[in-house]
Enzyme design. Structure first.
Site, mmCIF file in Angstrom:
data_model
loop_
_atom_site.group_PDB
_atom_site.id
_atom_site.type_symbol
_atom_site.label_atom_id
_atom_site.label_comp_id
_atom_site.label_asym_id
_atom_site.label_seq_id
_atom_site.Cartn_x
_atom_site.Cartn_y
_atom_site.Cartn_z
ATOM 1 N N HIS A 76 0.831 -1.188 0.000
ATOM 2 C CA HIS A 76 0.000 0.000 0.000
ATOM 3 C C HIS A 76 0.870 1.244 0.000
ATOM 4 O O HIS A 76 1.697 1.401 0.867
ATOM 5 C CB HIS A 76 -0.893 -0.021 1.242
ATOM 6 C CG HIS A 76 -2.088 0.814 1.062
ATOM 7 N ND1 HIS A 76 -2.031 2.170 1.137
ATOM 8 C CD2 HIS A 76 -3.357 0.487 0.754
ATOM 9 C CE1 HIS A 76 -3.243 2.647 0.899
ATOM 10 N NE2 HIS A 76 -4.065 1.645 0.656
ATOM 11 N N TYR A 206 -8.199 10.282 4.563
ATOM 12 C CA TYR A 206 -8.449 11.045 5.776
ATOM 13 C C TYR A 206 -9.310 12.247 5.379
ATOM 14 O O TYR A 206 -8.888 13.055 4.543
ATOM 15 C CB TYR A 206 -7.134 11.547 6.373
ATOM 16 C CG TYR A 206 -6.140 10.449 6.707
ATOM 17 C CD1 TYR A 206 -6.309 9.655 7.835
ATOM 18 C CD2 TYR A 206 -5.032 10.213 5.892
ATOM 19 C CE1 TYR A 206 -5.401 8.648 8.151
ATOM 20 C CE2 TYR A 206 -4.113 9.209 6.200
ATOM 21 C CZ TYR A 206 -4.305 8.438 7.331
ATOM 22 O OH TYR A 206 -3.402 7.448 7.645
ATOM 23 N N PRO A 298 -4.458 5.189 17.614
ATOM 24 C CA PRO A 298 -4.382 4.561 16.282
ATOM 25 C C PRO A 298 -4.265 5.563 15.130
ATOM 26 O O PRO A 298 -4.265 5.168 13.982
ATOM 27 C CB PRO A 298 -5.685 3.748 16.177
ATOM 28 C CG PRO A 298 -6.573 4.217 17.250
ATOM 29 C CD PRO A 298 -5.764 4.979 18.255
ATOM 30 N N LYS A 302 0.612 2.887 14.485
ATOM 31 C CA LYS A 302 1.932 2.435 14.943
ATOM 32 C C LYS A 302 1.866 1.337 16.004
ATOM 33 O O LYS A 302 2.897 0.720 16.311
ATOM 34 C CB LYS A 302 2.715 3.616 15.549
ATOM 35 C CG LYS A 302 2.958 4.779 14.618
ATOM 36 C CD LYS A 302 3.910 4.429 13.515
ATOM 37 C CE LYS A 302 4.257 5.632 12.654
ATOM 38 N NZ LYS A 302 4.742 5.251 11.332
ATOM 39 N N TYR A 393 5.514 8.134 8.250
ATOM 40 C CA TYR A 393 4.298 7.346 8.057
ATOM 41 C C TYR A 393 4.626 5.849 7.927
ATOM 42 O O TYR A 393 3.926 5.011 8.481
ATOM 43 C CB TYR A 393 3.599 7.859 6.796
ATOM 44 C CG TYR A 393 2.157 7.440 6.620
ATOM 45 C CD1 TYR A 393 1.187 7.822 7.542
ATOM 46 C CD2 TYR A 393 1.759 6.694 5.512
ATOM 47 C CE1 TYR A 393 -0.138 7.465 7.368
ATOM 48 C CE2 TYR A 393 0.433 6.342 5.334
ATOM 49 C CZ TYR A 393 -0.509 6.733 6.270
ATOM 50 O OH TYR A 393 -1.820 6.374 6.090
#
Ligand code: RFL
Length: 396
Positions: A76, A206, A298, A302, A393
């Site tokens: 991804h 997001y 969340p 991580k 990220y």
């Protein structure tokens, strides 16, 4: 006096941390018992995390624990941000260190790790709760177990690994003053949803909206995770399927960006975005790993990755101590793990600020939402900002 059984390492908790640790100890020929409160079927279906960082995949691969995720996990490399500015995508696989994440639902990883642990001759006690700990500051720490048939016994080891999360027995066993727990409640609550629906878009999306944050994350071809920011204390059951989809459509701005693929909501639960870091991560012969050592919101995905990395560090240190008689790794365990943990906490905190503006029309709220917008625009427009984002990220 309860019946006593002996092993070398008692591991409390069969989440990613306990199972990675158990597998690595078994590979080194070390005896260990994993004690897990829940039934096997329950932990093998508990849907939580889904994104694994390249470093976690590498560690799992190096220890023969990645065959399932390498066969079925999906690479991804893009995420998208939606808001009043429109939408922009960041192809993080082409930015920063040019690394991608692997989507592999946590329950699949846990299922694989249990099978592998049993295959390595591991002993795992499902449906068994650790109700107390004794002698953790001495040479022979032990835990009290309450088994599925209300049977009670004591397990004694040379070391105890607390891999049982923030509400487990390990943190409760720490005497006052043994460790400092640095905590923060971020003041944000998510309604975490699993929908029986294929992903609606390829990118993790997001959505920033004046009604609150909404998120979309692929899990499998037929199941997708969504998040909705909701007021603290909200009853998840008050969110009917119809209400969930209506709110997701609004916040995801489907009129502008196209429809969501909808389906029944399989799971709805609320998650308060909280952080906690225990310093140090040990007391005597009790060592903390995973969420027990550090709870992370969340927002930046991580938690499961920190569980893998702390378990790996602890496994190496325990192996050196038990096989080689060298306790230096155990002495330096906290110092080895904490920089990575704080780094992840910092990025996760930054993500919270990026994704959540205050709700309402007060002067402060409007000002802070303008700052949030400026932050997003700098991420959209500045390559150096994008590289920094991408490295954090996918990094751990
Ligand atoms: P776990 O997985 O919570 O496992 C701890 C285990 O200990 C057991 N236990 C006990 N057993 C015996 N006796 C007792 N007294 C016990 N008390 C507790 C529990 O039953 C449990 O099985 O902790 P671990 O191994 O440290 O792993 C941590 C991860 O599970 C966690 O950080 C992640 O799931 C967080 N997280 C995410 N992390 C990511 O890296 N990427 C993500 O995309 C992501 N999404 C999420 C998440 C967590 C979520 N929730 C529900 C908090 C999404 C959600 C919704």
């Amino acid at each position: 006096m309860p019946l006593t059984q002996r092993t070398q390492v008692v591991i409390v908790g069969a989440g990613p941390a306990g199972l990675v640790l158990g597998n690595m100890l078994r590979a080194a020929g070390i005896d260990c018992v994993i004690v897990e409160r829940q039934a096997r079927a329950y932990v093998e279906q508990r849907g939580r995390a889904g994104f694994l960082a390249p470093a976690s995949v590498r560690v799992l691969e190096e220890h023969g624990l990645a065959s399932g995720l390498l066969a079925k996990g999906q690479s991804h490399g893009t995420c998208a941000f939606r808001g009043e500015h429109g939408q922009f995508e960041l192809n993080y696989g082409e930015l920063g260190q040019r690394q991608v994440l692997t989507v592999y639902p946590q329950q699949f990883l846990v299922t694989d790790l249990i099978a592998e642990f049993l295959g390595r001759g591991g002993d795992i006690r499902f449906g068994t709760t650790v109700t107390g700990m004794h002698g953790i500051d001495g040479d022979s720490p032990s835990v009290d177990c309450l088994g599925p048939d209300e049977d009670t016994y004591r397990l004694t080891g040379e070391y105890v690994a607390g891999c049982d999360g923030q509400r487990g027995a390990a943190l409760r066993a720490l005497p006052a003053g043994a460790a400092t727990s640095f905590r923060r409640h971020h003041g944000v609550t998510w309604l975490a949803l699993l929908a029986q629906a294929p992903p609606s878009m390829e990118a993790v999306t997001y959505a920033v909206h004046e009604r609150g944050f909404a998120g979309h994350m692929a899990r499998t071809a037929t199941v997708t995770r969504f998040y909705l920011q909701v007021p603290r204390g909200e009853d998840p059951e008050a969110w009917t399927d119809a209400r969930v989809w209506e709110e997701l459509r609004t916040r995801m701005r489907t009129e502008e960006f196209g429809p969501l693929r909808e389906g029944p909501i399989l799971e709805r639960t609320t998650v308060d975005l909280n952080s906690a870091v225990s310093v140090p991560m040990r007391y005597g012969r009790l060592f903390l790993a995973g969420d027990a050592a550090s709870l992370i919101s969340p927002s930046a995905a991580k938690g499961a990755n920190l569980a893998v990395m702390t378990a790996r560090t602890l496994a190496a240190a325990l192996t050196d101590a038990l096989v080689g008689g060298d306790e230096r790794g155990l002495a330096g365990y906290s110092e080895a793990c904490l920089p990575r943990i704080w780094h992840a906490q910092e990025f996760s905190h930054w993500m919270i600020n990026l994704l959540h503006g205050p709700v309402g029309d007060g002067e402060d709220a409007v000002f802070l939402r303008r700052l949030q917008h400026a932050r997003l625009m700098s991420l959209r427009d500045m390559r150096s900002h994008q590289d920094h984002f991408a490295e954090n990220y996918v990094g751990i």
